[in-house]
Design an enzyme around this catalytic site. Structure first.
Site: not given
Ligand code: NAP
Ligand code: DHK
Length: 531
Positions: A145, A172, A316, A353
């Protein structure tokens, strides 16, 4: 129970469901109990859960009478037994006399244990002491380990040889992942070893070693009865191994898919894709991939075995840079959330997205009569306010503009808001501006930051007082399904659209790219309805 050819039997055995197992890798439930009685209760639960054997961690017992207790355990345990009596100097709880400890392991072997785990440091002495006395059925696992890191491939190779030289039946090696790419070296020694190897990497970054070991010929993996009740960091539950990852169906030719992110444990993508793969018999497994460096990840896992990836926060934009080819829309957005490895080994990136989010928002508007009669998009002409300028923010900014909306972008880092606004032709705001920004009624709001995402569910990116100026509020965050923002938006009379709608929508195209099969849309909705 005879376990000499257990792996062989398992490989050929039909499971209760009638499906044939595709790998001989055994699932072992670690039994950590204060008493023998508790251990036997848990061993019964392990059998009911489909485990192949149990590891009896003797060092966890609060009181222990070797002769009496070992006889009871071996007689009454409903599964094959692996006995481990881990000393404190190898990460266990036993801090007594070493000779007594080894005497207990010898006694367990004599009384009918199926496996004995003994540490490399004392293995040669132990194996010499049992020479000629070891029952045929009993296998000696010699373990090492490393709680600090994962050695180089060369050092791991030498370690396998050193352990083998002690006379081990099974090697292991358990190391610690400082980066997910450390696991590749354990896969390497597992797949190339001439002797049975249990190769596991501890910690969240080592999770795939515990699942994909079935693809690379690992002898055994550990699955716990309860989440978090582990005998080593990072062990998944046996339920997750069996039901989430379809462990028994993983074979040498199974393709690996996963969600790349940091954090990534919250993602529901593994639930969605693994159940959909199973429903059509697609030979793939989809796992959580906690990745620190996207480029390093793809340089390390470059084989066609690693076939397709979703990508989430914060990778991304980096993902768009490491792909060999990027879909033009994703290139415009500057963010990729879906990567597939083509037959020529090249990485192709795209962005699903924006379609997932924009379609969900349009459906939300149409569903409430806001534009149901309009030809084209109900977003046309509306003021679309986006919070966030990351991957998701870019996707929505691009999508909203494409649908004819006027766009304003607010972001914590104003420069990123400005940069994105300049690219798509939008207004840039700082987060603080947001609470005073209401030039008109009937605006559309989309949160694409991670604000409000588990575990910080009490957070919201905007004051409730301002929400009355919005006719629809969308939150990309889908864990929880109803965020504080959506709750307050509903209370303010706005239409609310959950990130779960986006999540389901963005998965359609990904699934089709991963499998070449049409997305099971109804099944996706049924799967996600539980969340
Ligand atoms: P990302 O590229 O890392 O962008 C994050 C964004 O959030 C940036 O604009 C960042 O601002 C801002 N941010 C992060 N923490 C913050 C805070 N504490 N206060 C203010 N702003 C903050 O991430 P992403 O891929 O765009 O995803 C962002 C969110 O959307 C995540 O929660 C992800 O799970 C969700 N999402 C969901 C889906 C879905 O399928 N439902 C798809 C895509 C994304 P800065 O520029 O100042 O860092
Ligand atoms: C959430 C996002 O940001 C999407 O763009 C991905 C991921 C899926 C998730 O699994 O939470 O495609």
């Amino acid at each position: 129970m005879e376990t000499t050819n257990c792996a062989l039997l398992a490989c050929c055995s039909k499971m209760a469901s009638g499906e044939r197992r595709k790998n001989p890798t055994l699932i072992c439930v670690p039994i950590i109990g204060d008493s023998v009685e508790q251990m036997l209760v848990d061993a019964g639960k392990a059998k009911a859960s489909g485990a192949d054997l149990v590891e009896i961690r003797l060092d966890s017992l609060k009181s222990f009478s070797p002769h009496e207790d070992l006889k009871i355990i071996i007689k009454d345990c409903p599964l094959p037994t692996l006995f481990t009596y881990r000393p404190t100097w190898e990460g266990g709880l036993y801090d007594g006399d070493e000779k007594k400890r080894l005497d207990v392991l010898r006694l367990a072997m004599e009384l009918g244990a199926d496996y004995i785990d003994v540490e490399l440091q004392v293995a040669r002495e132990f194996n010499n002491s049992i020479c000629g006395k070891k029952p045929e059925k009993c296998k000696v696992i010699v373990s090492s380990h490393n709680y600090q890191n994962t050695p180089s491939a060369e050092d791991l190779g030498n370690l396998v040889a050193t352990i083998q030289a002690t006379g081990a039946d099974i090697v292991k090696i358990a190391t610690t992942a400082l980066d997910i790419t450390d696991v590749a070296r354990i896969f390497q020694i597992t797949v190339h070893s001439q002797v049975p190897v249990i190769g596991l990497v501890m910690g969240e970054r080592g999770l795939i070693s515990r699942i994909i070991c079935a693809k690379f010929g690992g002898y055994l993996t550990f699955g716990t009865l309860e989440s978090g009740i582990v005998s080593a960091p990072g062990q998944p539950t046996i339920r997750d191994l069996m039901d989430l990852y379809n462990f028994r169906q993983i074979g040498p030719d199974t393709k690996v898919f996963g969600i790349i992110g940091k954090p990534v444990g919250h993602s529901k993508s593994p639930v969605l894709y693994n159940e959909a793969f199973k429903s059509v018999g697609f030979n793939g497994v989809y796992v959580h991939l906690l990745v620190d460096d996207v480029a390093k990840f793809f340089q390390t896992y470059s084989s066609s075995d690693f076939a397709g990836f979703s990508c989430t926060i914060p990778h991304k934009e980096a993902a768009a840079k490491i792909c060999d080819e990027v879909d033009p829309v994703a290139k415009s957005i500057g963010a990729v959330n879906c990567i597939v490895r083509r037959s020529d080994g090249k990485l192709f990136g795209c962005n699903t997205d924006y379609i997932g989010a924009i379609s969900a928002i349009e459906d939300g508007l149409r569903g409430k009569g806001n534009g149901s009669g309009i030809v084209g998009s109900p977003l046309a002409g509306k003021l679309f306010v986006i919070i966030g300028a990351g991957g998701a923010g870019k996707a929505l900014a691009y999508g909203a503009k494409e649908k004819g909306a006027r766009v304003a972008i607010a972001n914590r880092t104003y420069e990123r808001a400005k940069e994105l606004a300049n690219v798509v032709g939008a207004e840039a705001l700082s987060l603080t501006d947001l609470n005073n920004f209401h030039p008109e009624d009937g605006m559309i709001l989309a949160n694409t930051t991670s604000i409000g995402m588990q575990p910080k569910v009490d957070e919201t990116p905007i004051s409730k007082d301002v929400l009355k100026y919005y006719s629809l509020v969308f939150d990309a965050v889908y864990t929880p399904k109803v965020t504080r923002l959506l709750r307050e938006a509903g209370e303010s009379g706005a239409i609310t659209v959950s990130g779960l709608e986006m999540f389901i929508g963005q998965a359609y195209e990904q699934y089709e790219r991963f499998t070449g099969l049409p997305a099971p849309k109804e099944l996706f909705r049924k799967i996600m309805a539980k969340y």
